[in-house]
Design a protein around this motif. Structure first.
Motif, short mmCIF file in Angstrom:
data_model
loop_
_atom_site.label_atom_id
_atom_site.label_comp_id
_atom_site.label_asym_id
_atom_site.label_seq_id
_atom_site.Cartn_x
_atom_site.Cartn_y
_atom_site.Cartn_z
N LEU A 97 -16.50 20.47 -7.26
CA LEU A 97 -17.55 21.39 -7.66
C LEU A 97 -18.85 21.00 -6.97
O LEU A 97 -18.93 19.93 -6.36
N THR A 116 -12.30 19.03 -10.55
CA THR A 116 -11.63 19.71 -11.65
C THR A 116 -10.29 20.22 -11.17
O THR A 116 -10.07 20.37 -9.96
N ARG A 139 -12.74 27.39 -15.04
CA ARG A 139 -13.86 27.57 -14.11
C ARG A 139 -13.33 27.98 -12.73
O ARG A 139 -13.88 28.87 -12.07
N ILE A 192 -21.11 29.70 -10.55
CA ILE A 192 -20.02 29.25 -11.41
C ILE A 192 -19.55 27.84 -11.01
O ILE A 192 -19.17 27.04 -11.85
N ALA A 193 -19.60 27.53 -9.72
CA ALA A 193 -19.15 26.23 -9.22
C ALA A 193 -20.17 25.11 -9.46
O ALA A 193 -19.93 23.97 -9.08
N PRO A 221 -21.75 23.39 -12.51
CA PRO A 221 -21.86 23.22 -13.97
C PRO A 221 -23.29 22.87 -14.38
O PRO A 221 -24.03 22.23 -13.64
N MET A 223 -14.41 35.03 -16.32
CA MET A 223 -15.69 34.36 -16.57
C MET A 223 -15.95 34.20 -18.06
O MET A 223 -16.42 33.15 -18.52
N CYS A 229 -13.81 31.44 -19.38
CA CYS A 229 -14.40 30.15 -19.03
C CYS A 229 -15.60 29.85 -19.93
O CYS A 229 -15.74 28.75 -20.45
N GLU A 254 -16.73 26.40 -21.75
CA GLU A 254 -17.81 25.60 -21.18
C GLU A 254 -18.93 26.54 -20.74
O GLU A 254 -18.68 27.70 -20.44
N LEU A 256 -21.65 28.86 -19.05
CA LEU A 256 -21.89 29.59 -17.81
C LEU A 256 -23.25 30.27 -17.93
O LEU A 256 -23.70 30.59 -19.03
#
Length: 190
Positions: free
Chosen positions: A19, A25, A31, A75-76, A78, A144, A147, A151, A153
């Motif tokens: 990421l 990951t 994700r 998105i990549a 975190p 999305m 995800c 976690e 976003l």
């Protein structure tokens, strides 16, 4: 500016991927599913744009493709602390990108007849491809939101992907031009 001299690195051979923050990951993590779905949507937008003559709609789709790359980068990256502010080192989708989509939807809608029925995804080749891009974008939105249930976003990214499918729907209607919508006739083949 991105510079890629070598396409393969072998670092993902163990089933993980890197990421933006340097963490790794699983390639099947939610994700990564979201990033992949956004990439597929971007490819579908490009597929639609490839049959359009140069013009406003083609230019708009190129802009969308660029924004979708921004979205993938967002998105990549975190943000466990919930800080989604863009910076020189962190690319984030921002509200102005969604605002642009809303203005574009309104502008396209001005030239369309009000909907009187659900429409089938078809008509001209360009419209059919735009509907495919819309459906692909909806899949990206589902990935999305899945995800985001596990976690954090960027909320602006979630707004953008939702509005993008609306834009693609209206663009597909516009691409049918004088041919008009292909209307659904409920139960027509019973």
């Amino acid at each position: 500016m991105v510079k890629l001299n070598k396409i393969y690195t072998r670092t993902g051979d163990d089933g993980t991927t890197g990421l933006v923050d340097g963490s790794r990951t699983a390639k099947h993590a939610p994700r990564m599913e979201a990033i992949g779905a956004v990439d597929e949507a971007n490819s579908a937008v490009g597929f639609a744009a490839s049959v359009l003559d140069d013009g406003d709609l083609a230019d708009a789709l190129f802009r969308v493709q660029n924004d979708l790359f921004d979205l993938g980068a967002d998105i990549a990256t975190p943000a466990p602390d919930g800080d989604y502010a863009p910076s020189e080192m962190v690319l984030r989708v921002v509200q102005s990108q969604t605002d642009w989509l809303e203005r574009a939807i309104d502008a396209l809608n001005e030239g369309l007849e009000p909907l009187t029925s659900f429409v089938l995804p078809g008509g001209t080749e360009a419209s059919s491809r735009l509907h495919l891009a819309r459906a692909s974008t909806r899949r990206a939105e589902r990935a999305m939101t899945e995800c985001a249930s596990e976690e954090p976003l960027n909320p602006a990214a979630l707004s953008y992907i939702n509005r993008l499918s609306d834009y693609l729907f209206v663009a597909a209607r516009a691409a049918n031009g004088d041919k008009g919508d292909v209307k659904w006739v409920p139960g027509a083949n019973r």
